[in-house]
Design an enzyme around this catalytic site. Structure first.
Site, PDB file in Angstrom:
ATOM      1  N   GLY A  45      92.272  24.033  51.688  1.00  0.00           N
ATOM      2  CA  GLY A  45      91.480  24.247  51.462  1.00  0.00           C
ATOM      3  C   GLY A  45      91.041  25.450  52.108  1.00  0.00           C
ATOM      4  O   GLY A  45      91.095  26.660  51.713  1.00  0.00           O
ATOM      5  N   ASP A 107      85.201  21.822  61.624  1.00  0.00           N
ATOM      6  CA  ASP A 107      83.628  20.565  61.610  1.00  0.00           C
ATOM      7  C   ASP A 107      84.090  20.231  63.129  1.00  0.00           C
ATOM      8  O   ASP A 107      83.900  20.221  64.093  1.00  0.00           O
ATOM      9  CB  ASP A 107      83.850  20.026  60.384  1.00  0.00           C
ATOM     10  CG  ASP A 107      83.446  19.433  60.505  1.00  0.00           C
ATOM     11  OD1 ASP A 107      82.511  19.264  61.020  1.00  0.00           O
ATOM     12  OD2 ASP A 107      82.873  18.576  58.695  1.00  0.00           O
ATOM     13  N   ASP A 163      87.167  21.172  48.694  1.00  0.00           N
ATOM     14  CA  ASP A 163      86.302  21.004  47.297  1.00  0.00           C
ATOM     15  C   ASP A 163      85.822  19.821  47.624  1.00  0.00           C
ATOM     16  O   ASP A 163      85.890  19.069  48.680  1.00  0.00           O
ATOM     17  CB  ASP A 163      88.408  20.556  47.123  1.00  0.00           C
ATOM     18  CG  ASP A 163      88.966  19.404  47.454  1.00  0.00           C
ATOM     19  OD1 ASP A 163      88.765  19.251  49.126  1.00  0.00           O
ATOM     20  OD2 ASP A 163      89.138  18.291  47.417  1.00  0.00           O
TER      21      ASP A 163
HETATM   22  P1  XMP Z   1      87.898  19.227  61.088  1.00  0.00           P
HETATM   23  O1  XMP Z   1      85.895  17.553  60.748  1.00  0.00           O
HETATM   24  O2  XMP Z   1      88.687  18.540  61.526  1.00  0.00           O
HETATM   25  O3  XMP Z   1      87.132  19.150  59.412  1.00  0.00           O
HETATM   26  O4  XMP Z   1      87.268  20.079  61.701  1.00  0.00           O
HETATM   27  C1  XMP Z   1      88.264  20.040  58.822  1.00  0.00           C
HETATM   28  C2  XMP Z   1      88.729  20.122  57.686  1.00  0.00           C
HETATM   29  O5  XMP Z   1      88.120  18.822  56.969  1.00  0.00           O
HETATM   30  C3  XMP Z   1      87.364  19.625  56.310  1.00  0.00           C
HETATM   31  N1  XMP Z   1      86.081  19.729  56.044  1.00  0.00           N
HETATM   32  C4  XMP Z   1      85.190  20.283  54.686  1.00  0.00           C
HETATM   33  N2  XMP Z   1      85.972  20.551  53.748  1.00  0.00           N
HETATM   34  N3  XMP Z   1      83.517  20.727  53.018  1.00  0.00           N
HETATM   35  C5  XMP Z   1      85.054  20.026  52.613  1.00  0.00           C
HETATM   36  O6  XMP Z   1      85.296  20.679  51.372  1.00  0.00           O
HETATM   37  C6  XMP Z   1      83.543  20.590  53.989  1.00  0.00           C
HETATM   38  O7  XMP Z   1      82.493  20.918  53.999  1.00  0.00           O
HETATM   39  C7  XMP Z   1      83.951  19.966  55.235  1.00  0.00           C
HETATM   40  N4  XMP Z   1      84.123  20.494  56.422  1.00  0.00           N
HETATM   41  C8  XMP Z   1      84.962  19.623  56.358  1.00  0.00           C
HETATM   42  C9  XMP Z   1      88.088  20.816  55.499  1.00  0.00           C
HETATM   43  O8  XMP Z   1      89.387  20.197  54.671  1.00  0.00           O
HETATM   44  C10 XMP Z   1      88.347  20.800  57.010  1.00  0.00           C
HETATM   45  O9  XMP Z   1      90.018  21.918  56.762  1.00  0.00           O
END
Ligand code: XMP
Length: 184
Positions: A45, A107, A163
């Site tokens: 991403g 996230d 994505d």
């Molecule tokens: P965490 O939960 O590990 O998430 O902090 C980080 C990874 O999750 C993906 N991510 C998203 N991808 N839209 C996306 O396309 C979103 O709203 C989203 N939220 C989290 C992302 O790859 C990130 O590195």
């Protein structure tokens, strides 16, 4: 017959992104970038954000080494899977280096935290983190990035490298996505 498509609501425009990327790189450089800073980007991403920031670093006279870590946490859903899989490409150790870890979005915190631990174990001289987006949610892992582009609400977003099931990475803006099922 059911026809699935998506509605998009643009949250961050291309112009806003361009402006913010410039400011962010200035902020990072004034803080800690020395020549030969190593950027380690978490794929997939972050690739568009990475492409923009590294060229901004270059415009401002910084020389970089760019490496990658491959992380996957979503696999076709809009809910973080909690335990990201990390696949390491062969890359030189960051021991003794000035390192900036770059990711697309923070996230739950699992991904950034796991990548950070991998790099910390290699004993860099400096290790800072930078994410393009910070989701305004309660983190499952306690981590705060050193630098970030924008804060967003708890919505699933796409574009600028992010994505949904491999789609929409090419959009030059950040959009909230909603899946619409239409019965015909
Ligand atoms: P965490 O939960 O590990 O998430 O902090 C980080 C990874 O999750 C993906 N991510 C998203 N991808 N839209 C996306 O396309 C979103 O709203 C989203 N939220 C989290 C992302 O790859 C990130 O590195």
């Amino acid at each position: 017959m059911t026809n699935d498509h998506f509605s998009m609501n643009i949250l961050i425009s291309e112009d806003n992104i361009r402006e913010r990327v410039k400011e962010l790189v200035e902020e990072i450089i004034s803080d800690f970038v020395y020549n030969e800073t190593t950027i380690v980007a978490a794929l997939k991403g972050s690739f568009v954000f990475l492409a923009d920031i590294i060229r901004e670093f270059h415009r401002k006279g910084s020389e970089l080494i760019v490496e990658f870590i491959d992380v996957s946490s979503y696999s076709g859903t809009t809910v973080s899977q909690g335990n990201p899989l990390i696949r390491e490409f062969k890359r030189p150790s960051v021991c003794g280096r000035n390192v900036l870890l770059v990711d697309d979005i923070l996230d739950t915190g699992h991904t950034l935290s796991k990548c950070k631990t991998i790099l910390e174990n290699e004993h860099p001289m400096v290790l800072k983190t930078c994410v393009f987006l910070v989701k305004d949610v309660k983190r499952l892992v306690d981590i705060t990035p050193d630098y970030f582009g924008f804060t967003i609400e708890d919505k699933f977003v796409v574009g600028y490298g992010l994505d949904y099931d491999g789609k929409f990475r090419e959009l030059p803006y950040i959009a909230e996505i909603e899946e619409i099922s239409t019965s015909i």
